[in-house]
Design an enzyme around this catalytic site. Structure first.
Site, mmCIF file in Angstrom:
data_model
loop_
_atom_site.group_PDB
_atom_site.id
_atom_site.type_symbol
_atom_site.label_atom_id
_atom_site.label_comp_id
_atom_site.label_asym_id
_atom_site.label_seq_id
_atom_site.Cartn_x
_atom_site.Cartn_y
_atom_site.Cartn_z
ATOM 1 N N TYR A 70 40.062 26.317 -7.539
ATOM 2 C CA TYR A 70 40.697 25.827 -8.766
ATOM 3 C C TYR A 70 42.066 25.231 -8.462
ATOM 4 C CZ TYR A 70 37.032 28.132 -11.518
ATOM 5 O OH TYR A 70 35.828 28.501 -12.045
ATOM 6 N N LEU A 95 34.484 28.042 -25.071
ATOM 7 C CA LEU A 95 35.056 27.345 -26.237
ATOM 8 C C LEU A 95 34.460 25.949 -26.400
ATOM 9 C CD1 LEU A 95 38.885 28.205 -25.922
ATOM 10 C CD2 LEU A 95 37.247 29.165 -27.554
ATOM 11 N N ALA A 96 33.462 25.650 -25.573
ATOM 12 C CA ALA A 96 32.817 24.329 -25.606
ATOM 13 C C ALA A 96 33.862 23.218 -25.502
ATOM 14 C CB ALA A 96 31.954 24.178 -26.863
ATOM 15 N N GLY A 138 36.491 22.719 -26.832
ATOM 16 C CA GLY A 138 37.089 22.296 -28.101
ATOM 17 C C GLY A 138 36.158 21.531 -29.025
HETATM 18 N N1 NAP Z 1 31.426 29.456 -12.690
HETATM 19 C C1 NAP Z 1 31.587 28.154 -12.838
HETATM 20 O O1 NAP Z 1 30.859 27.341 -12.252
HETATM 21 C C2 NAP Z 1 32.674 27.665 -13.727
HETATM 22 C C3 NAP Z 1 32.764 26.302 -14.077
HETATM 23 C C4 NAP Z 1 33.794 25.895 -14.921
HETATM 24 C C5 NAP Z 1 34.692 26.834 -15.402
HETATM 25 N N2 NAP Z 1 34.600 28.151 -15.038
HETATM 26 C C6 NAP Z 1 35.535 29.188 -15.557
HETATM 27 O O2 NAP Z 1 35.395 29.266 -16.939
HETATM 28 C C7 NAP Z 1 36.648 29.013 -17.584
HETATM 29 C C8 NAP Z 1 36.391 28.299 -18.883
HETATM 30 O O3 NAP Z 1 35.736 27.080 -18.635
HETATM 31 P P1 NAP Z 1 36.168 25.746 -19.355
HETATM 32 O O4 NAP Z 1 37.613 25.519 -19.134
HETATM 33 O O5 NAP Z 1 35.200 24.724 -18.954
HETATM 34 O O6 NAP Z 1 35.852 26.088 -20.854
HETATM 35 P P2 NAP Z 1 36.493 26.215 -22.288
HETATM 36 O O7 NAP Z 1 37.253 27.466 -22.433
HETATM 37 O O8 NAP Z 1 35.378 25.959 -23.206
HETATM 38 O O9 NAP Z 1 37.461 24.949 -22.416
HETATM 39 C C9 NAP Z 1 38.812 24.995 -22.098
HETATM 40 C C10 NAP Z 1 39.309 23.574 -22.047
HETATM 41 O O10 NAP Z 1 39.064 22.948 -23.293
HETATM 42 C C11 NAP Z 1 40.291 22.546 -23.874
HETATM 43 N N3 NAP Z 1 40.238 22.809 -25.311
HETATM 44 C C12 NAP Z 1 39.766 23.920 -25.923
HETATM 45 N N4 NAP Z 1 39.852 23.774 -27.263
HETATM 46 C C13 NAP Z 1 40.386 22.556 -27.484
HETATM 47 C C14 NAP Z 1 40.708 21.815 -28.650
HETATM 48 N N5 NAP Z 1 40.502 22.291 -29.884
HETATM 49 N N6 NAP Z 1 41.251 20.601 -28.508
HETATM 50 C C15 NAP Z 1 41.491 20.102 -27.292
HETATM 51 N N7 NAP Z 1 41.200 20.752 -26.124
HETATM 52 C C16 NAP Z 1 40.639 21.959 -26.229
HETATM 53 C C17 NAP Z 1 41.357 23.366 -23.195
HETATM 54 O O11 NAP Z 1 42.575 22.664 -23.217
HETATM 55 P P3 NAP Z 1 43.991 23.433 -23.296
HETATM 56 O O12 NAP Z 1 44.238 24.022 -21.921
HETATM 57 O O13 NAP Z 1 44.911 22.351 -23.652
HETATM 58 O O14 NAP Z 1 43.887 24.496 -24.336
HETATM 59 C C18 NAP Z 1 40.802 23.519 -21.796
HETATM 60 O O15 NAP Z 1 41.061 22.353 -21.039
HETATM 61 C C19 NAP Z 1 37.476 28.265 -16.547
HETATM 62 O O16 NAP Z 1 38.845 28.475 -16.724
HETATM 63 C C20 NAP Z 1 36.994 28.910 -15.276
HETATM 64 O O17 NAP Z 1 37.678 30.134 -15.089
HETATM 65 C C21 NAP Z 1 33.602 28.563 -14.227
#
Ligand code: NAP
Length: 302
Positions: free
Chosen positions: A41, A212-213, A215
């Site tokens: 990361y 959180l999909a 957002g």
């Molecule tokens: N195992 C795997 O292969 C894998 C892959 C990907 C991720 N992960 C892990 O899972 C965690 C979560 O994954 P994710 O980041 O993809 O998912 P998430 O929690 O669904 O999405 C977070 C992202 O969406 C943005 N966001 C959320 N709500 C929003 C809104 N209303 N408006 C604008 N932007 C919004 C956030 O921005 P802000 O920061 O500005 O809030 C952040 O960039 C990661 O941190 C990581 O630890 C694991």
């Protein structure tokens, strides 16, 4: 994954450490004490800034559950990214993570993605050695299907405790898999059939990445189904005295697998919007849970 500055540079600065500290504090204030990392990361910088915060905050390490992952090698120059779960690589990557995180033990190590060339016996020897040395306490996997988990488990004398998959009101194939049985649409599903059931039966906790999909139902909705779902999410949040983000996470937690959502935001205010998912039992009726699924699905069940 949000901590540590941008993806393309190797350096981080004081502002990145302060931002990590603010995110960690917001999480702890909400009763969130588990932090999900991976060696890749922000090219190691997510772990590094987290390690800086640990180093300057006495007692913090003992208050948290630290999870990290290894197994992906990022693209470098002309060479595309590949997966690498050779035992020697796992041992080296864990050593590097410990250094960046400024700690002597990891609570949970996940194997990030399946490596078709990896030998389960070789992986098991590396994990067993890490466990015996007290370097890693528990192990799990990510993005793996039931057969892959079972195959690795056969070589281990201790249980795999987690499987991290993309699961959300937007990424629903893990549910579709269960209800499209015996329908023509089943073959198009793509999700490895039986993985959720395997995890439920074997104590492998499902963790949802992308919970959180990104957002899509809390401000960034585009399609008619996303807009309708966002309205429903908002209405339920108001009725329950909570936030839309919490409703999205409750929807995962309400499943019998008690799916553990992984929140990817680095913003304190968005982390705080997830507070009730950590502090309250999921408050969704059977009907409300289905309303959310079917509205996002945009089509009735078979
Ligand atoms: N195992 C795997 O292969 C894998 C892959 C990907 C991720 N992960 C892990 O899972 C965690 C979560 O994954 P994710 O980041 O993809 O998912 P998430 O929690 O669904 O999405 C977070 C992202 O969406 C943005 N966001 C959320 N709500 C929003 C809104 N209303 N408006 C604008 N932007 C919004 C956030 O921005 P802000 O920061 O500005 O809030 C952040 O960039 C990661 O941190 C990581 O630890 C694991």
């Amino acid at each position: 994954m949000a901590l540590g500055g941008d993806w393309d540079t190797d350096a981080y600065g004081p502002a990145d450490i302060d931002a990590a500290e603010a995110a960690i504090e917001a999480a702890l204030d909400c009763g969130i004490d588990t932090f999900d990392h991976a060696d890749i990361y922000r090219r190691g910088k997510a772990e590094a800034v987290f390690g800086e915060v640990l180093a300057r905050t006495p007692g913090l390490r003992e208050r948290i559950v630290l999870q990290t992952k290894c197994g992906i090698r990022l693209a470098a120059g002309e060479r595309p990214g590949i997966y690498d779960l050779r035992g020697a690589t796992i041992l080296r990557r864990v050593e590097e993570s410990l250094e960046r995180l400024r700690t002597d033990a990891i609570d949970v190590l996940l194997l990030h993605r399946p490596d078709p060339l990896a030998d389960p016996e070789d992986i098991a020897a590396a994990l067993t050695s890490l466990r015996e040395q007290g370097i890693v306490r528990r192990f799990g996997v990510s993005n793996m299907n039931a057969a892959q988990i079972a195959r690795l488990q056969r070589h281990l004398a201790f249980p795999l405790v987690a499987n991290q998959l993309e699961m959300s009101l937007d990424r629903r194939d893990w549910l579709e898999d269960g209800v499209l049985v015996n329908t023509p649409a089943a073959a198009a599903g793509g999700f490895p059939s039986g993985t959720v059931e395997y995890c439920l039966d074997h104590g492998v906790r499902l963790q949802a990445w992308g919970a959180l999909a990104q957002g899509r139902f809390t401000g960034r909705q585009e399609s008619p189904a996303e807009r309708a779902t966002a309205r429903l999410v908002r209405g339920l949040a108001e009725a329950k005295g909570t936030t839309p983000e919490t409703v999205l996470l409750w929807w995962l937690q309400r499943h019998p697998a008690r799916i553990a959502p992984v929140v990817g935001s680095g913003r304190p205010e968005r982390i705080r919007a997830c507070r009730d998912a950590a502090l309250r039992e999921p408050d969704l009726t059977h009907e409300e849970w289905y309303d959310l699924w079917l509205t996002a699905r945009g089509a009735p069940l078979p």
